[in-house]
Design an enzyme around this catalytic site. Structure first.
Site, PDB file in Angstrom:
ATOM      1  N   GLU A 190       0.814  -1.240   0.009  1.00  0.00           N
ATOM      2  CA  GLU A 190      -0.182   0.048   0.064  1.00  0.00           C
ATOM      3  C   GLU A 190       0.795   1.215  -0.133  1.00  0.00           C
ATOM      4  OE1 GLU A 190      -2.940   0.118   3.129  1.00  0.00           O
ATOM      5  OE2 GLU A 190      -4.554  -1.061   1.961  1.00  0.00           O
ATOM      6  N   HIS A 206       8.482 -26.898  -0.934  1.00  0.00           N
ATOM      7  CA  HIS A 206       7.688 -27.640  -1.418  1.00  0.00           C
ATOM      8  C   HIS A 206       6.691 -27.228  -2.564  1.00  0.00           C
ATOM      9  CE1 HIS A 206      10.078 -30.855   1.077  1.00  0.00           C
ATOM     10  NE2 HIS A 206      10.167 -29.747   1.773  1.00  0.00           N
ATOM     11  N   LYS A 240     -14.192   0.012  -3.745  1.00  0.00           N
ATOM     12  CA  LYS A 240     -15.430   0.236  -2.691  1.00  0.00           C
ATOM     13  C   LYS A 240     -16.228   0.949  -3.425  1.00  0.00           C
ATOM     14  CE  LYS A 240     -12.401   0.867   1.409  1.00  0.00           C
ATOM     15  NZ  LYS A 240     -11.639   1.730   2.175  1.00  0.00           N
TER      16      LYS A 240
HETATM   17  O1  PA5 Z   1      -3.500   1.048   6.249  1.00  0.00           O
HETATM   18  C1  PA5 Z   1      -4.668   1.531   6.068  1.00  0.00           C
HETATM   19  O2  PA5 Z   1      -4.680   2.789   6.242  1.00  0.00           O
HETATM   20  C2  PA5 Z   1      -5.760   0.676   5.657  1.00  0.00           C
HETATM   21  O3  PA5 Z   1      -5.495  -0.697   5.549  1.00  0.00           O
HETATM   22  C3  PA5 Z   1      -6.601   0.708   6.948  1.00  0.00           C
HETATM   23  O4  PA5 Z   1      -6.243   0.128   7.995  1.00  0.00           O
HETATM   24  C4  PA5 Z   1      -8.001  -0.332   6.614  1.00  0.00           C
HETATM   25  O5  PA5 Z   1      -8.734   0.223   5.464  1.00  0.00           O
HETATM   26  C5  PA5 Z   1      -9.169  -0.294   7.772  1.00  0.00           C
HETATM   27  O6  PA5 Z   1      -9.499   1.061   7.847  1.00  0.00           O
HETATM   28  P1  PA5 Z   1     -10.201   1.553   9.258  1.00  0.00           P
HETATM   29  O7  PA5 Z   1      -9.171   1.483  10.340  1.00  0.00           O
HETATM   30  O8  PA5 Z   1     -10.643   3.324   8.880  1.00  0.00           O
HETATM   31  O9  PA5 Z   1     -11.591   0.735   9.382  1.00  0.00           O
END
Ligand code: PA5
Length: 423
Positions: free
Chosen positions: A277, A298, A413
């Site tokens: 990310e 394996h 989303k």
């Molecule tokens: O790294 C990030 O920001 C995301 O992976 C969020 O942690 C994830 O989408 C969960 O979001 P939230 O804490 O708002 O539910």
């Protein structure tokens, strides 16, 4: 923690990047680089809220005294770090009496229903974790959990069993928690989900699993000091970042994070989110994937040895296992295994790692970056996670990318909400 780049086949010297690294280190620390609203994690090992930290310990003690199960309800950065820590430090079949189960990380109806069936009637508490408070996977699971808690303990008592970790002041979850009287913990504004494991996001579940969170923070603090310099001769987090950049320039497209410990598998999942990310945007970045050896030798081992040479490996070597076994002798020796009698199984694991290193590097021509950690303790977890934070922030800055946003995850989303009929 140690880094060895001798087998990484780097065609440039890491030190050639010193002036660029110095400039980017200053941008990170002076908050003048890309995504500078989300660099709260840099100073966090010093600045974390000590009063809240004590409250986390009190809440964890109460949960451990009153319950057998903690259900952690969250996804992405609000889930992976805690699970990675608990599995790495406690192992996969821990002696600890508290069982930690993860929900809110999937739409799989089977998984959700099986967890609900499993916890019903048992003594469980819930820690719902969401910075935004609106993440759909988490919201679906939490509504179900809230109703189960109210059914099991009564509406009045529900607040004794539900803990919310969310934004300090804003958001749907904060409003709900305040209305219901749940104890709340804070996800700081300037720390993104994937950089949040040493905040309440990770610390409450980790403490509930019986792990010493003082040790986690001590590790993070020592790492803060060790990686606070721009000097590439000293800062192995930045050396790792530059090595990744050089390998990408040499045409590598994927990095495989390898360890030889099954309890480190979730560390790799956490790392995949952190790295994927943070640098996977604007058409740039290395694909983060992983293997746990020798298990995956394996399966994926064939590809690494003989397949398309698109990847390099980063191998985490653990010097001391949490537990070890001496391999016994057998009088009949029908299995022909007596040649290992008296040896430790960890020694066998280390020999497998050495043999694999030679096979992949010398015969397979796959560059290997070698990381060594002393053990799988709470201290090492805190130290290592901060190492990876620093490394990925520097890598993304070297690519001229904002490491702290994730615009790409909004696309699915948007489509899903349209299909679900959300206004
Ligand atoms: O790294 C990030 O920001 C995301 O992976 C969020 O942690 C994830 O989408 C969960 O979001 P939230 O804490 O708002 O539910």
């Amino acid at each position: 923690m140690k880094l060895n780049l001798e087998k990484a086949f780097l065609q440039e010297s890491v030190l050639e990047y010193q002036s660029e690294v110095t400039r980017l280190h200053e941008a990170l620390h002076n908050k003048t680089g890309k995504g500078n609203d989300f660099v709260g994690w840099v100073e966090w090992p010093n600045t974390y809220d000590k009063e809240e930290f004590e409250r986390i310990k009190v809440a964890a003690k109460k949960i451990r005294e009153n319950c057998d199960i903690l259900v952690v309800c969250g996804i992405g950065g609000s889930y992976l770090g805690a699970r990675a820590a608990i599995e790495m430090i406690n192992g996969l079949y821990s002696d600890d009496k508290m069982e930690v189960i993860f929900l809110g990380n999937t739409f799989s109806s089977t998984y959700i229903k099986q967890v609900m069936n499993y916890i019903e009637g048992k003594k469980f508490a819930v820690n719902v974790i969401s910075k935004s408070g609106t993440t759909t996977e988490t919201s679906i699971a939490f509504r179900l959990l809230k109703q189960l808690v109210e059914k099991q303990y009564g509406k009045e008592n529900a607040k004794e069993y539900i803990y919310a970790t969310t934004d300090k002041a804003r958001g749907t979850l904060k409003a709900l928690a305040d209305q219901e009287g749940y104890e709340t913990f804070v996800i700081p504004d300037d720390i993104g989900g994937r950089f949040s494991v040493t905040t309440a996001v990770g610390l409450l579940p980790i403490a509930c699993a019986g792990i010493d969170i003082d040790e986690v923070m001590k590790g993070a603090k020592d790492a803060y000091h060790d990686f606070n310099t721009d000097d590439l001769n000293q800062n192995i987090a930045y050396q790792y970042a530059v090595a990744r950049r050089i390998l990408e320039k040499q045409g590598k497209v994927a990095e495989m994070l390898v360890s030889y410990e099954l309890q480190m598998t979730m560390i790799a999942e956490w790392w995949k989110q952190l790295f994927g990310e943070s640098e996977g945007k604007e058409g740039k970045g290395l694909i983060p994937y992983s293997g746990t050896f020798s298990t995956d030798l394996h399966s994926l081992g064939q590809f690494v040895q003989d397949g398309n040479k698109v990847m390099f490996e980063t191998v985490i070597n653990v010097e001391r296992p949490t537990l070890d076994i001496e391999f016994p002798s057998d009088e009949e020796n029908m299995d022909h295994m007596n040649y290992l009698a008296g040896k430790s199984v960890h020694w066998v694991n280390q020999m497998a790692a050495l043999g694999t290193l030679d096979a992949h590097v010398d015969t397979g021509n796959v560059p290997n970056i070698l990381l060594t950690i002393e053990n799988m303790s709470a201290y090492t977890f805190g130290y290592m996670t901060y190492f990876f934070f620093k490394a990925i922030a520097m890598t993304a800055y070297l690519l001229d990318i904002n490491p702290f946003n994730q615009p790409g995850v909004e696309v699915y989303k948007k489509n899903m909400f349209k299909l679900l009929g959300k206004n």
